[in-house]
Design a protein around this motif. Structure first.
Motif, mmCIF file in Angstrom:
data_model
loop_
_atom_site.group_PDB
_atom_site.id
_atom_site.type_symbol
_atom_site.label_atom_id
_atom_site.label_comp_id
_atom_site.label_asym_id
_atom_site.label_seq_id
_atom_site.Cartn_x
_atom_site.Cartn_y
_atom_site.Cartn_z
ATOM 1 N N GLN A 147 -14.453 18.512 -33.927
ATOM 2 C CA GLN A 147 -15.821 18.794 -34.349
ATOM 3 C C GLN A 147 -15.837 19.467 -35.727
ATOM 4 O O GLN A 147 -16.709 19.179 -36.554
ATOM 5 C CB GLN A 147 -16.544 19.671 -33.315
ATOM 6 C CG GLN A 147 -16.869 18.939 -32.034
ATOM 7 C CD GLN A 147 -17.765 17.738 -32.269
ATOM 8 O OE1 GLN A 147 -18.755 17.798 -32.977
ATOM 9 N NE2 GLN A 147 -17.410 16.622 -31.662
ATOM 10 N N ALA B 127 -17.981 11.099 -38.307
ATOM 11 C CA ALA B 127 -18.724 11.568 -39.483
ATOM 12 C C ALA B 127 -19.332 10.401 -40.240
ATOM 13 O O ALA B 127 -20.494 10.462 -40.667
ATOM 14 C CB ALA B 127 -17.804 12.377 -40.400
ATOM 15 N N LEU C 197 -18.702 15.080 -42.635
ATOM 16 C CA LEU C 197 -20.141 14.798 -42.596
ATOM 17 C C LEU C 197 -20.900 15.580 -43.657
ATOM 18 O O LEU C 197 -21.857 15.083 -44.248
ATOM 19 C CB LEU C 197 -20.680 15.137 -41.203
ATOM 20 C CG LEU C 197 -22.110 14.789 -40.877
ATOM 21 C CD1 LEU C 197 -22.354 13.294 -41.011
ATOM 22 C CD2 LEU C 197 -22.445 15.253 -39.470
ATOM 23 N N SER C 198 -20.459 16.783 -43.937
ATOM 24 C CA SER C 198 -21.213 17.653 -44.838
ATOM 25 C C SER C 198 -20.740 17.601 -46.290
ATOM 26 O O SER C 198 -21.174 18.431 -47.095
ATOM 27 C CB SER C 198 -21.173 19.096 -44.333
ATOM 28 O OG SER C 198 -19.849 19.590 -44.355
ATOM 29 N N LYS D 292 -15.095 16.731 -38.217
ATOM 30 C CA LYS D 292 -16.270 15.853 -38.315
ATOM 31 C C LYS D 292 -17.309 16.512 -39.222
ATOM 32 O O LYS D 292 -17.853 15.871 -40.125
ATOM 33 C CB LYS D 292 -16.872 15.576 -36.949
ATOM 34 C CG LYS D 292 -18.120 14.687 -37.007
ATOM 35 C CD LYS D 292 -18.767 14.515 -35.670
ATOM 36 C CE LYS D 292 -19.770 15.618 -35.462
ATOM 37 N NZ LYS D 292 -20.678 15.415 -34.337
ATOM 38 N N TYR D 293 -17.542 17.788 -39.003
ATOM 39 C CA TYR D 293 -18.522 18.497 -39.823
ATOM 40 C C TYR D 293 -18.073 18.536 -41.289
ATOM 41 O O TYR D 293 -18.879 18.343 -42.191
ATOM 42 C CB TYR D 293 -18.767 19.912 -39.293
ATOM 43 C CG TYR D 293 -19.764 20.641 -40.133
ATOM 44 C CD1 TYR D 293 -21.128 20.346 -40.044
ATOM 45 C CD2 TYR D 293 -19.358 21.591 -41.063
ATOM 46 C CE1 TYR D 293 -22.049 20.987 -40.849
ATOM 47 C CE2 TYR D 293 -20.268 22.241 -41.864
ATOM 48 C CZ TYR D 293 -21.620 21.940 -41.754
ATOM 49 O OH TYR D 293 -22.519 22.573 -42.564
ATOM 50 N N ARG D 294 -16.780 18.765 -41.527
ATOM 51 C CA ARG D 294 -16.270 18.780 -42.920
ATOM 52 C C ARG D 294 -16.569 17.453 -43.612
ATOM 53 O O ARG D 294 -17.040 17.427 -44.738
ATOM 54 C CB ARG D 294 -14.767 19.007 -42.946
ATOM 55 C CG ARG D 294 -14.349 20.414 -42.823
ATOM 56 C CD ARG D 294 -12.864 20.564 -43.110
ATOM 57 N NE ARG D 294 -12.493 21.932 -42.875
ATOM 58 C CZ ARG D 294 -12.770 22.928 -43.710
ATOM 59 N NH1 ARG D 294 -13.416 22.691 -44.817
ATOM 60 N NH2 ARG D 294 -12.403 24.148 -43.430
ATOM 61 N N ARG E 268 -23.200 10.055 -40.638
ATOM 62 C CA ARG E 268 -23.712 10.197 -42.004
ATOM 63 C C ARG E 268 -24.691 9.070 -42.340
ATOM 64 O O ARG E 268 -25.641 9.256 -43.093
ATOM 65 C CB ARG E 268 -22.535 10.213 -42.983
ATOM 66 C CG ARG E 268 -22.874 10.539 -44.427
ATOM 67 C CD ARG E 268 -21.579 10.735 -45.207
ATOM 68 N NE ARG E 268 -21.764 10.886 -46.614
ATOM 69 C CZ ARG E 268 -21.579 12.032 -47.281
ATOM 70 N NH1 ARG E 268 -21.236 13.122 -46.648
ATOM 71 N NH2 ARG E 268 -21.741 12.075 -48.588
#
Length: 187
Positions: free
Chosen positions: A146, A115, A153-154, A149-151, A119
């Motif tokens: 995944q 992430a 990253l976002s 990672k999304y948590r 980012r």
């Protein structure tokens, strides 16, 4: 790496001075909200504190990587992840006299590393970090690399207290309970 680490720590200080929710939100409070009435393994609870630290690091490194180089950070993330992936028990039923890394936390650490580099667009998609993350994911099938990672990253650049608290509660619930399907807000 001393300069880069000092810059990272100064970035944490800046986030504190800005009263950024990632640095003012009590992790203990968020965990009480996440696990009220539930029994949670001490090891998993400790890991939740590491997840909260990763979230703080995302926000600190948003500053760090705007003003400093990233090459040593990427090398550090790769080295640490490689070491953790290599330091796993070879015989799950055997007893080791020395500590090993926890495969579940290694998987979350891999998600954090991916992430962070995504980012800030630090590495190409064929970088070794991705191979190491796949290995970490295979070693910990109960952790959705995944998803984490999304948590990470976002995470919103400038969340309010409620948004950040909810993100922290949701991450802890996903790690400990496997998903956040309670439908309840953190507040």
């Amino acid at each position: 790496m001393a300069r880069e680490l000092a810059l990272h720590e100064y970035s944490h200080m800046a986030r504190n001075e800005q009263s950024h929710p990632s640095h003012t939100q009590s992790t203990a409070e968020a965990l009480f909200l996440a696990f009220a009435g539930k029994s949670v393994e001490r090891r998993k609870l400790t890991h939740c504190y590491q997840i909260a630290n990763h979230m703080k690091d995302i926000y600190a490194d948003d500053i760090t990587l705007q003003v400093g180089p990233s090459d040593k950070l990427v090398a550090f993330l790769e080295s640490e992840l490689a070491t953790a992936v290599a330091d796993r028990p070879t015989h799950p039923r055997g007893r080791r006299m020395t500590a090993t890394t926890d495969p579940e936390m290694t998987a979350v650490n891999a998600a954090f590393a991916l992430a962070l580099v995504e980012r800030h667009d630090l590495v190409p998609r064929d970088h070794r970090l991705y191979d190491l993350a796949r290995t970490a994911s295979r070693d910990a099938p109960t952790v959705n690399v995944q998803g984490f990672k999304y948590r990470f990253l976002s995470l919103d650049d400038d969340p309010d207290e409620s948004e950040y608290r909810k993100a922290l509660v949701d991450a802890a619930e996903e790690y400990v309970l496997g998903s956040n399907d309670s439908g309840q807000a953190a507040d």
